[in-house]
Design a protein around this motif. Structure first.
Motif, PDB file in Angstrom:
ATOM      1  N   LYS A  39      34.367   2.668 -28.696  1.00 36.40           N
ATOM      2  CA  LYS A  39      33.761   3.731 -29.228  1.00 36.40           C
ATOM      3  C   LYS A  39      34.629   4.956 -28.915  1.00 36.40           C
ATOM      4  N   ASP A  40      35.441   4.858 -27.805  1.00 37.58           N
ATOM      5  CA  ASP A  40      36.249   5.805 -27.403  1.00 37.58           C
ATOM      6  C   ASP A  40      37.646   5.990 -27.799  1.00 37.58           C
ATOM      7  N   SER A  41      37.990   4.897 -28.853  1.00 37.26           N
ATOM      8  CA  SER A  41      39.228   4.778 -29.348  1.00 37.26           C
ATOM      9  C   SER A  41      40.017   6.298 -29.487  1.00 37.26           C
ATOM     10  N   ASP A  42      39.332   7.325 -30.193  1.00 40.19           N
ATOM     11  CA  ASP A  42      39.887   8.282 -30.614  1.00 40.19           C
ATOM     12  C   ASP A  42      40.344   9.087 -29.465  1.00 40.19           C
ATOM     13  N   VAL A  43      39.486   9.167 -28.445  1.00 43.09           N
ATOM     14  CA  VAL A  43      39.954   9.926 -27.183  1.00 43.09           C
ATOM     15  C   VAL A  43      40.999   9.155 -26.572  1.00 43.09           C
ATOM     16  N   ALA A  44      40.872   7.880 -26.570  1.00 38.74           N
ATOM     17  CA  ALA A  44      41.860   7.274 -25.661  1.00 38.74           C
ATOM     18  C   ALA A  44      43.174   7.449 -26.266  1.00 38.74           C
ATOM     19  N   ALA A  45      43.360   7.637 -27.758  1.00 38.33           N
ATOM     20  CA  ALA A  45      44.504   7.673 -28.314  1.00 38.33           C
ATOM     21  C   ALA A  45      45.157   9.236 -28.011  1.00 38.33           C
ATOM     22  N   LYS A  46      44.260  10.109 -27.762  1.00 36.41           N
ATOM     23  CA  LYS A  46      44.535  11.585 -27.393  1.00 36.41           C
ATOM     24  C   LYS A  46      45.049  11.428 -25.782  1.00 36.41           C
ATOM     25  N   ILE A  47      44.734  10.594 -25.043  1.00 37.85           N
ATOM     26  CA  ILE A  47      44.931  10.546 -23.696  1.00 37.85           C
ATOM     27  C   ILE A  47      46.197   9.845 -23.571  1.00 37.85           C
ATOM     28  N   ASP A  49      48.501   9.786 -25.870  1.00 42.83           N
ATOM     29  CA  ASP A  49      49.523  10.823 -26.537  1.00 42.83           C
ATOM     30  C   ASP A  49      49.809  11.731 -25.322  1.00 42.83           C
ATOM     31  N   TYR A  50      48.833  12.135 -24.636  1.00 38.81           N
ATOM     32  CA  TYR A  50      49.123  13.071 -23.740  1.00 38.81           C
ATOM     33  C   TYR A  50      50.135  12.645 -22.572  1.00 38.81           C
ATOM     34  N   LEU A  51      49.826  11.145 -22.013  1.00 37.98           N
ATOM     35  CA  LEU A  51      50.798  10.706 -21.202  1.00 37.98           C
ATOM     36  C   LEU A  51      52.112  10.278 -21.741  1.00 37.98           C
ATOM     37  N   LEU A  52      52.369   9.930 -23.123  1.00 39.71           N
ATOM     38  CA  LEU A  52      53.402   9.785 -23.778  1.00 39.71           C
ATOM     39  C   LEU A  52      54.364  10.946 -23.729  1.00 39.71           C
ATOM     40  N   ASP A  53      53.651  11.924 -24.169  1.00 41.53           N
ATOM     41  CA  ASP A  53      54.418  13.193 -24.335  1.00 41.53           C
ATOM     42  C   ASP A  53      54.883  13.744 -22.798  1.00 41.53           C
ATOM     43  N   ALA A  54      54.314  13.361 -21.800  1.00 43.22           N
ATOM     44  CA  ALA A  54      54.702  13.609 -20.345  1.00 43.22           C
ATOM     45  C   ALA A  54      55.844  12.839 -19.858  1.00 43.22           C
ATOM     46  N   GLY A  55      56.268  11.895 -20.904  1.00 44.26           N
ATOM     47  CA  GLY A  55      57.272  10.762 -20.562  1.00 44.26           C
ATOM     48  C   GLY A  55      56.833   9.524 -19.891  1.00 44.26           C
ATOM     49  N   ILE A  56      55.541   9.404 -19.813  1.00 46.43           N
ATOM     50  CA  ILE A  56      55.072   7.932 -19.302  1.00 46.43           C
ATOM     51  C   ILE A  56      54.763   7.126 -20.306  1.00 46.43           C
ATOM     52  N   ASP A  57      55.329   5.692 -19.952  1.00 46.03           N
ATOM     53  CA  ASP A  57      55.027   4.609 -21.151  1.00 46.03           C
ATOM     54  C   ASP A  57      53.779   4.107 -20.623  1.00 46.03           C
ATOM     55  N   VAL A  58      52.927   3.816 -22.137  1.00 44.91           N
ATOM     56  CA  VAL A  58      51.815   3.146 -21.805  1.00 44.91           C
ATOM     57  C   VAL A  58      51.485   1.907 -22.706  1.00 44.91           C
ATOM     58  N   TYR A  59      50.481   1.178 -22.558  1.00 51.41           N
ATOM     59  CA  TYR A  59      49.999   0.221 -23.460  1.00 51.41           C
ATOM     60  C   TYR A  59      48.495   0.582 -23.906  1.00 51.41           C
ATOM     61  N   PHE A  60      48.611   0.842 -25.202  1.00 55.74           N
ATOM     62  CA  PHE A  60      47.447   1.045 -25.803  1.00 55.74           C
ATOM     63  C   PHE A  60      46.954   0.038 -26.876  1.00 55.74           C
ATOM     64  N   ASP A  61      46.057  -0.599 -26.508  1.00 55.31           N
ATOM     65  CA  ASP A  61      45.803  -2.007 -27.647  1.00 55.31           C
ATOM     66  C   ASP A  61      45.417  -1.703 -29.020  1.00 55.31           C
ATOM     67  N   GLN A  62      44.866  -0.351 -29.402  1.00 57.50           N
ATOM     68  CA  GLN A  62      44.457  -0.066 -30.666  1.00 57.50           C
ATOM     69  C   GLN A  62      45.773  -0.174 -31.793  1.00 57.50           C
ATOM     70  N   TYR A  63      46.885  -0.100 -31.277  1.00 53.61           N
ATOM     71  CA  TYR A  63      47.964  -0.054 -31.987  1.00 53.61           C
ATOM     72  C   TYR A  63      48.541  -1.614 -32.176  1.00 53.61           C
ATOM     73  N   ASP A  64      48.098  -2.262 -31.429  1.00 53.82           N
ATOM     74  CA  ASP A  64      48.548  -3.716 -31.319  1.00 53.82           C
ATOM     75  C   ASP A  64      48.063  -4.436 -32.605  1.00 53.82           C
ATOM     76  N   SER A  65      49.046  -4.764 -33.495  1.00 55.70           N
ATOM     77  CA  SER A  65      48.499  -5.340 -34.860  1.00 55.70           C
ATOM     78  C   SER A  65      48.411  -6.898 -34.614  1.00 55.70           C
ATOM     79  N   SER A  66      48.974  -7.209 -33.292  1.00 60.10           N
ATOM     80  CA  SER A  66      49.064  -8.929 -33.353  1.00 60.10           C
ATOM     81  C   SER A  66      47.706  -9.162 -32.731  1.00 60.10           C
ATOM     82  N   ILE A  67      46.751  -8.413 -32.229  1.00 62.78           N
ATOM     83  CA  ILE A  67      45.571  -8.729 -31.874  1.00 62.78           C
ATOM     84  C   ILE A  67      44.569  -9.159 -32.943  1.00 62.78           C
TER      85      ILE A  67
END
Length: 184
Positions: A39-47, A49-67
């Motif tokens: 239920k918090d997928s939208d805020v998770a995406a924003k966080i 993105d904030y980390l990505l913009d800071a130059g930090i790599d992430v794993y965010f499962d909502q974009y994982d089409s293999s699941i």
């Protein structure tokens, strides 16, 4: 130091991507697993993105089409792979998390790994209402704390990160996370 900021990489598909060569996270190149209730997928995406913009790599499962979300084994394998290929876990804790079955499982899996565990408290959860099993890890209470975590992970002073535009000032009235997190 002449530094060219890079956007982080979202390693959302860890199994077959990158020509079979997945760079491991390291002290100099951390990767953050974003743990959240669906239920918090939208805020998770924003966080994320904030980390990505800071130059930090992430794993965010909502974009994982293999699941295959209808297959528990597929979900479990993706989570395990994401955690095992990350150096840090950021658990987003909202009122929705109290009803989650997956987030506590991810935390338990992280406790049995080498991953550094951090909890990010979202608005709506009083500071004293986090579950007991989370009171033994680093808790990110607000945007100021999140910016400090980013500074620690990147090993770049917060003022430099602000100047480079990689993070936003916690008191910024149009901060992209102010709707979801306390400022300080």
């Amino acid at each position: 130091k002449d530094f060219m900021a890079r956007r982080g990489i979202n390693y959302y598909y860890l199994r077959d991507s990158y020509n079979g060569i997945l760079p491991k996270p390291s002290v100099d190149n951390p990767r953050v697993f974003i743990s959240h209730q669906k239920k918090d997928s939208d805020v998770a995406a924003k966080i994320a993105d904030y980390l990505l913009d800071a130059g930090i790599d992430v794993y965010f499962d909502q974009y994982d089409s293999s699941i295959n979300r209808a297959d528990s084994n597929s979900v479990v394998n993706a989570i395990r792979t994401g955690i095992e290929n990350s150096s840090h876990m950021l658990v987003l804790f909202s009122p929705n998390t109290f009803d989650s079955m997956w987030v506590p499982w991810e935390i338990g899996y992280a406790y049995n790994s080498q991953i550094a565990l951090n909890v990010l408290r979202l608005k709506g959860v009083p500071k004293d209402k986090l579950p007991e099993y989370l009171k033994v890890v680093k808790v990110i209470l607000d945007i100021w704390d999140l910016n400090q975590l980013i500074s620690n992970l990147t090993k770049i002073d917060r003022n430099s990160l602000l100047t480079e535009g990689r993070i936003r000032m916690y008191s910024d009235s149009i901060h992209p996370l102010s709707e979801y997190m306390d400022s300080i």
